[in-house]
Scaffold this motif. Structure first.
Motif, PDB file in Angstrom:
ATOM      1  N   LEU A  23       0.823  -1.212   0.000  1.00 14.37           N
ATOM      2  CA  LEU A  23       0.000   0.000   0.000  1.00 14.37           C
ATOM      3  C   LEU A  23       0.856   1.261   0.000  1.00 14.37           C
ATOM      4  O   LEU A  23       0.423   2.306  -0.494  1.00 14.37           O
ATOM      5  N   LYS A  24       2.056   1.169   0.538  1.00 11.66           N
ATOM      6  CA  LYS A  24       2.956   2.327   0.525  1.00 11.66           C
ATOM      7  C   LYS A  24       3.458   2.612  -0.884  1.00 11.66           C
ATOM      8  O   LYS A  24       3.999   3.679  -1.150  1.00 11.66           O
ATOM      9  N   ARG A  25       3.280   1.650  -1.775  1.00 10.45           N
ATOM     10  CA  ARG A  25       3.789   1.790  -3.138  1.00 10.45           C
ATOM     11  C   ARG A  25       2.684   2.072  -4.159  1.00 10.45           C
ATOM     12  O   ARG A  25       2.942   2.009  -5.346  1.00 10.45           O
ATOM     13  N   VAL A  26       1.501   2.352  -3.693  1.00 11.46           N
ATOM     14  CA  VAL A  26       0.428   2.696  -4.629  1.00 11.46           C
ATOM     15  C   VAL A  26       0.719   4.095  -5.162  1.00 11.46           C
ATOM     16  O   VAL A  26       0.758   5.059  -4.413  1.00 11.46           O
ATOM     17  N   HIS A  27       0.958   4.172  -6.444  1.00 11.75           N
ATOM     18  CA  HIS A  27       1.282   5.446  -7.079  1.00 11.75           C
ATOM     19  C   HIS A  27      -0.009   6.126  -7.529  1.00 11.75           C
ATOM     20  O   HIS A  27      -0.941   5.456  -7.985  1.00 11.75           O
ATOM     21  N   PRO A  28      -0.084   7.444  -7.396  1.00  9.02           N
ATOM     22  CA  PRO A  28      -1.305   8.154  -7.799  1.00  9.02           C
ATOM     23  C   PRO A  28      -1.779   7.843  -9.223  1.00  9.02           C
ATOM     24  O   PRO A  28      -2.963   7.857  -9.500  1.00  9.02           O
ATOM     25  N   PHE A  29      -0.843   7.521 -10.129  1.00  7.08           N
ATOM     26  CA  PHE A  29      -1.229   7.186 -11.502  1.00  7.08           C
ATOM     27  C   PHE A  29      -2.069   5.913 -11.573  1.00  7.08           C
ATOM     28  O   PHE A  29      -2.779   5.693 -12.534  1.00  7.08           O
ATOM     29  N   HIS A  30      -1.952   5.056 -10.553  1.00  3.61           N
ATOM     30  CA  HIS A  30      -2.624   3.756 -10.583  1.00  3.61           C
ATOM     31  C   HIS A  30      -3.882   3.697  -9.721  1.00  3.61           C
ATOM     32  O   HIS A  30      -4.497   2.651  -9.607  1.00  3.61           O
ATOM     33  N   LEU A  31      -4.248   4.785  -9.084  1.00  5.98           N
ATOM     34  CA  LEU A  31      -5.397   4.776  -8.171  1.00  5.98           C
ATOM     35  C   LEU A  31      -6.683   4.331  -8.863  1.00  5.98           C
ATOM     36  O   LEU A  31      -7.414   3.495  -8.337  1.00  5.98           O
ATOM     37  N   GLN A  32      -6.965   4.892 -10.026  1.00 13.10           N
ATOM     38  CA  GLN A  32      -8.228   4.586 -10.708  1.00 13.10           C
ATOM     39  C   GLN A  32      -8.314   3.111 -11.110  1.00 13.10           C
ATOM     40  O   GLN A  32      -9.331   2.472 -10.895  1.00 13.10           O
ATOM     41  N   GLU A  33      -7.244   2.573 -11.650  1.00 10.13           N
ATOM     42  CA  GLU A  33      -7.279   1.167 -12.062  1.00 10.13           C
ATOM     43  C   GLU A  33      -7.404   0.228 -10.868  1.00 10.13           C
ATOM     44  O   GLU A  33      -7.871  -0.892 -10.996  1.00 10.13           O
ATOM     45  N   MET A  34      -6.997   0.690  -9.675  1.00  8.33           N
ATOM     46  CA  MET A  34      -7.112  -0.113  -8.467  1.00  8.33           C
ATOM     47  C   MET A  34      -8.393   0.200  -7.694  1.00  8.33           C
ATOM     48  O   MET A  34      -8.591  -0.288  -6.589  1.00  8.33           O
ATOM     49  N   LEU A  35      -9.228   1.038  -8.268  1.00 10.18           N
ATOM     50  CA  LEU A  35     -10.513   1.435  -7.688  1.00 10.18           C
ATOM     51  C   LEU A  35     -10.354   2.165  -6.357  1.00 10.18           C
ATOM     52  O   LEU A  35     -11.191   2.050  -5.471  1.00 10.18           O
ATOM     53  N   PHE A  36      -9.276   2.938  -6.227  1.00  6.19           N
ATOM     54  CA  PHE A  36      -9.055   3.785  -5.059  1.00  6.19           C
ATOM     55  C   PHE A  36      -9.353   5.226  -5.455  1.00  6.19           C
ATOM     56  O   PHE A  36      -9.010   5.658  -6.556  1.00  6.19           O
ATOM     57  N   GLU A  37      -9.958   5.967  -4.547  1.00  9.47           N
ATOM     58  CA  GLU A  37     -10.172   7.387  -4.792  1.00  9.47           C
ATOM     59  C   GLU A  37      -8.989   8.208  -4.301  1.00  9.47           C
ATOM     60  O   GLU A  37      -8.749   9.314  -4.767  1.00  9.47           O
ATOM     61  N   ASP A  38      -8.278   7.695  -3.328  1.00 10.65           N
ATOM     62  CA  ASP A  38      -7.142   8.395  -2.756  1.00 10.65           C
ATOM     63  C   ASP A  38      -6.106   7.358  -2.332  1.00 10.65           C
ATOM     64  O   ASP A  38      -6.407   6.173  -2.209  1.00 10.65           O
ATOM     65  N   THR A  39      -4.886   7.796  -2.112  1.00  9.73           N
ATOM     66  CA  THR A  39      -3.828   6.891  -1.678  1.00  9.73           C
ATOM     67  C   THR A  39      -4.223   6.286  -0.328  1.00  9.73           C
ATOM     68  O   THR A  39      -4.535   7.017   0.613  1.00  9.73           O
ATOM     69  N   PRO A  40      -4.239   4.948  -0.228  1.00 11.04           N
ATOM     70  CA  PRO A  40      -4.656   4.312   1.029  1.00 11.04           C
ATOM     71  C   PRO A  40      -3.614   4.490   2.134  1.00 11.04           C
ATOM     72  O   PRO A  40      -2.418   4.542   1.868  1.00 11.04           O
ATOM     73  N   LEU A  41      -4.095   4.599   3.347  1.00  9.91           N
ATOM     74  CA  LEU A  41      -3.215   4.716   4.512  1.00  9.91           C
ATOM     75  C   LEU A  41      -3.016   3.325   5.104  1.00  9.91           C
ATOM     76  O   LEU A  41      -3.986   2.668   5.509  1.00  9.91           O
ATOM     77  N   LEU A  42      -1.781   2.888   5.171  1.00 12.49           N
ATOM     78  CA  LEU A  42      -1.459   1.536   5.616  1.00 12.49           C
ATOM     79  C   LEU A  42      -1.988   1.252   7.018  1.00 12.49           C
ATOM     80  O   LEU A  42      -2.641   0.228   7.245  1.00 12.49           O
ATOM     81  N   GLU A  43      -1.711   2.139   7.964  1.00 14.41           N
ATOM     82  CA  GLU A  43      -2.105   1.885   9.355  1.00 14.41           C
ATOM     83  C   GLU A  43      -3.626   1.757   9.477  1.00 14.41           C
ATOM     84  O   GLU A  43      -4.127   0.896  10.206  1.00 14.41           O
ATOM     85  N   LYS A  44      -4.354   2.594   8.778  1.00 16.77           N
ATOM     86  CA  LYS A  44      -5.815   2.550   8.823  1.00 16.77           C
ATOM     87  C   LYS A  44      -6.339   1.254   8.182  1.00 16.77           C
ATOM     88  O   LYS A  44      -7.231   0.608   8.725  1.00 16.77           O
ATOM     89  N   ALA A  45      -5.752   0.880   7.056  1.00 15.16           N
ATOM     90  CA  ALA A  45      -6.162  -0.360   6.378  1.00 15.16           C
ATOM     91  C   ALA A  45      -5.873  -1.576   7.255  1.00 15.16           C
ATOM     92  O   ALA A  45      -6.687  -2.504   7.349  1.00 15.16           O
ATOM     93  N   GLN A  46      -4.712  -1.595   7.920  1.00 13.32           N
ATOM     94  CA  GLN A  46      -4.365  -2.710   8.795  1.00 13.32           C
ATOM     95  C   GLN A  46      -5.294  -2.777  10.004  1.00 13.32           C
ATOM     96  O   GLN A  46      -5.704  -3.871  10.415  1.00 13.32           O
ATOM     97  N   ALA A  47      -5.642  -1.624  10.557  1.00 12.20           N
ATOM     98  CA  ALA A  47      -6.545  -1.597  11.709  1.00 12.20           C
ATOM     99  C   ALA A  47      -7.923  -2.143  11.322  1.00 12.20           C
ATOM    100  O   ALA A  47      -8.515  -2.946  12.059  1.00 12.20           O
ATOM    101  N   LYS A  48      -8.420  -1.742  10.164  1.00 13.07           N
ATOM    102  CA  LYS A  48      -9.712  -2.249   9.702  1.00 13.07           C
ATOM    103  C   LYS A  48      -9.645  -3.751   9.446  1.00 13.07           C
ATOM    104  O   LYS A  48     -10.554  -4.493   9.792  1.00 13.07           O
ATOM    105  N   HIS A  49      -8.548  -4.188   8.836  1.00 18.08           N
ATOM    106  CA  HIS A  49      -8.377  -5.621   8.581  1.00 18.08           C
ATOM    107  C   HIS A  49      -8.342  -6.403   9.886  1.00 18.08           C
ATOM    108  O   HIS A  49      -8.995  -7.442  10.012  1.00 18.08           O
TER     109      HIS A  49
END
Length: 181
Positions: A23-49
């Motif tokens: 997730l730290k390597r998600v580049h803004p150019f790839h957000l749309q193809e990965m269905l992300f609206e914004d760069t994901p935050l690792l700590e928040k994603a891990q906490a939710k997981h």
């Protein structure tokens, strides 16, 4: 073999991947193809997981982590070599020489670092691809190889992992392989 007799029955086993350094390597150019609206935050994603996995455990679900299963499958040198070949094929590397050097690089990594690179990809800054024409024509790209969920799933399915039964069609040599996504 997977047997699902009910879409609403209790879940007994599940395969998960805890968000990691990829997730730290998600580049803004790839957000749309990965269905992300914004760069994901690792700590928040891990906490939710972790919350989600905790709820599953509290309800008696056995959790298998994909990265652990991949590491188990990759202990076998021939399986690892076959995986690296498929993984690099699906990475669409434009130079045969660069592809061969990447195969040597991946096969030479210690197991834990190898699994990490499968999930995070290999940045050009981490790998000296040489000054060949193929490497030079690839300079505008951030990654030398990218992660490939289909190849990961196929490797797990082909192994002797206790969760190999999750994806039996991927283990079949006659199964059609879907492209990396």
């Amino acid at each position: 073999m997977v047997q699902v007799n009910s879409e609403i029955g209790p879940l007994k086993k599940v395969m998960l991947h805890r968000p990691g350094n990829e997730l730290k390597r998600v580049h803004p150019f790839h957000l749309q193809e990965m269905l992300f609206e914004d760069t994901p935050l690792l700590e928040k994603a891990q906490a939710k997981h972790d919350t989600f996995a905790g709820i599953l455990r509290e309800n008696g679900v056995e959790i298998f982590y994909q990265e652990d299963m991949l590491a188990q499958a990759m202990k076998n040198e021939s399986e690892r070599s076959a995986f690296v070949e498929e993984f690099l094929d699906r990475s669409a590397i434009p130079s045969i020489g660069l592809r061969d050097r990447l195969a040597e690089y991946h096969n030479g990594l210690p197991l834990d670092e190898f699994v990490e690179r499968v999930y995070t990809g290999v940045l050009k800054s981490e790998f000296d691809g040489g000054d060949s024409l193929g490497a030079v024509t690839y300079l505008d790209d951030l990654f030398s190889s990218t992660r490939c969920p289909t190849a990961i799933s196929r490797a797990i399915a082909a192994s002797t992992s206790p969760m190999a039964s999750f994806c039996p069609t991927w283990a079949s040599p006659t199964a059609s392989a879907s492209p990396c996504s």
